[in-house]
Scaffold this active site. Structure first.
Site, PDB file in Angstrom:
ATOM      1  N   ASP A  62     -29.562  50.772   1.374  1.00  0.00           N
ATOM      2  CA  ASP A  62     -30.832  49.759   1.878  1.00  0.00           C
ATOM      3  C   ASP A  62     -31.743  50.566   2.710  1.00  0.00           C
ATOM      4  OD1 ASP A  62     -30.295  47.066   0.895  1.00  0.00           O
ATOM      5  OD2 ASP A  62     -28.217  47.635   1.843  1.00  0.00           O
ATOM      6  N   GLU A  67     -38.197  48.705   7.769  1.00  0.00           N
ATOM      7  CA  GLU A  67     -38.811  47.589   8.666  1.00  0.00           C
ATOM      8  C   GLU A  67     -37.585  47.131   9.686  1.00  0.00           C
ATOM      9  OE1 GLU A  67     -41.477  43.829   8.523  1.00  0.00           O
ATOM     10  OE2 GLU A  67     -39.836  43.402   7.041  1.00  0.00           O
ATOM     11  N   ASP A  68     -36.226  46.834   8.748  1.00  0.00           N
ATOM     12  CA  ASP A  68     -35.221  46.224   9.396  1.00  0.00           C
ATOM     13  C   ASP A  68     -34.740  47.133  10.922  1.00  0.00           C
ATOM     14  OD1 ASP A  68     -35.041  44.023   7.925  1.00  0.00           O
ATOM     15  OD2 ASP A  68     -34.076  44.755   6.344  1.00  0.00           O
ATOM     16  N   ARG A  87     -25.422  48.743   7.388  1.00  0.00           N
ATOM     17  CA  ARG A  87     -26.794  49.268   7.605  1.00  0.00           C
ATOM     18  C   ARG A  87     -27.030  50.120   8.981  1.00  0.00           C
ATOM     19  NH1 ARG A  87     -31.594  45.771   5.484  1.00  0.00           N
ATOM     20  NH2 ARG A  87     -32.497  47.938   5.896  1.00  0.00           N
ATOM     21  N   ARG A 133     -28.777  37.512   9.760  1.00  0.00           N
ATOM     22  CA  ARG A 133     -28.481  38.933  10.283  1.00  0.00           C
ATOM     23  C   ARG A 133     -28.804  39.139  11.616  1.00  0.00           C
ATOM     24  NH1 ARG A 133     -29.202  42.272   5.528  1.00  0.00           N
ATOM     25  NH2 ARG A 133     -27.998  41.462   3.925  1.00  0.00           N
ATOM     26  N   HIS A 163     -34.266  36.642   5.517  1.00  0.00           N
ATOM     27  CA  HIS A 163     -35.007  37.194   6.793  1.00  0.00           C
ATOM     28  C   HIS A 163     -35.895  36.221   7.001  1.00  0.00           C
ATOM     29  CE1 HIS A 163     -33.496  41.544   6.328  1.00  0.00           C
ATOM     30  NE2 HIS A 163     -32.875  41.072   7.347  1.00  0.00           N
ATOM     31  N   CYS A 248     -40.989  45.092   3.959  1.00  0.00           N
ATOM     32  CA  CYS A 248     -39.865  45.676   4.241  1.00  0.00           C
ATOM     33  C   CYS A 248     -39.997  47.199   4.349  1.00  0.00           C
ATOM     34  CB  CYS A 248     -38.689  45.273   3.274  1.00  0.00           C
ATOM     35  SG  CYS A 248     -38.475  43.752   3.004  1.00  0.00           S
TER      36      CYS A 248
END
Length: 258
Positions: A62, A67-68, A87, A133, A163, A248
């Protein structure tokens, strides 16, 4: 002068194994995804953004969803602690990249979890989605990092999508775009514009009236063009199969001063 840098990260060869939580899994064409990623990066560059490529994380399926891994506010980079354990390694290369750019670096610590996709900034208001998350400790740590810098942090419940930014993003004037069926509490946003397509809820502000949007939202693009915006469409079909969207795939850094 404000900066126009955008962090991006090349897709992993394992992209097709990326996590899927709220949609049916579909086969991902990794070669096509790479082509689409290159077109996305080119669209940023064409509209005045200097792209900064984070070192690839080929073992992390991923990792393209950069962005995460970090939330920017002013010149502070808050390195996240992703809610999905698989992740967490993704943050290492991102931390190095933002440090090289001269950011002040903070971290989300255990037991907090926070995904950058849960954070929507509109001026000095930071909406943070509390859901699958991102946990309550993550929200508290985000507040502790950014409220002393002048931010107002508003927590928003998220249960119907991965999200917060799967459900909403915002136009340059602060109007929030979203899909009512995907939202737990649309009334938390002062100005709200419902859109006709799921992927129409996602825009990246390129500057001026230009909005980077997914090609899968033509009706929304027409609606926004009719309101005086200039949609710039990119095809990201392979990333959409993994619950990805235009936001993202990059982290826009607007407040780094040279």
């Amino acid at each position: 002068m404000p900066s126009q840098k955008a962090l991006v990260r090349r897709p992993s060869p394992l992209l097709a194994e990326g996590l899927v939580t709220h949609i049916e899994r579909e086969k991902v064409d990794v070669d096509l995804a790479l082509d689409q990623w290159e077109e996305y990066v080119e669209a940023l560059q064409t509209h005045g953004w200097e792209t900064v490529e984070v070192d690839p994380a080929d073992d992390c399926p991923d990792s393209v969803f950069v962005e995460d891994t970090v939330v920017m506010y002013k010149n502070v980079a808050l390195i996240t602690r992703p809610g999905a354990e698989s992740r967490r390694e993704e943050t290492i290369g991102v931390e190095e990249a933002v440090a090289r750019l001269g950011c002040s670096v903070n971290w989300i610590w255990e037991p907090g979890t926070l995904d950058g996709g849960d954070v929507l900034k509109i001026g000095d208001t930071i909406y943070v989605g509390r859901g699958g998350r991102t946990n309550a400790a993550g929200v508290q740590q985000l507040r502790a990092a950014f409220e002393p810098l002048g931010a107002r942090v508003v927590a928003v419940p998220v249960s119907k999508v991965l999200h917060l930014k799967t459900a909403v993003t915002a136009l340059p004037d602060g109007t929030v775009l979203g899909r009512i069926p995907q939202l737990d509490a649309p009334s938390l946003f002062p100005r709200f514009l419902p859109v006709p397509e799921d992927s129409g809820a996602h825009v990246v502000l390129l500057g001026g009236a230009k909005l980077l949007m997914a090609a899968s939202a033509p009706k929304t693009a027409d609606l926004l063009a009719d309101l005086g915006h200039e949609p710039v469409l990119v095809d990201i079909s392979e990333f959409e199969k993994l619950e990805g969207c235009v936001t993202c795939l990059s982290v826009r850094m607007r407040e780094l001063y040279a």
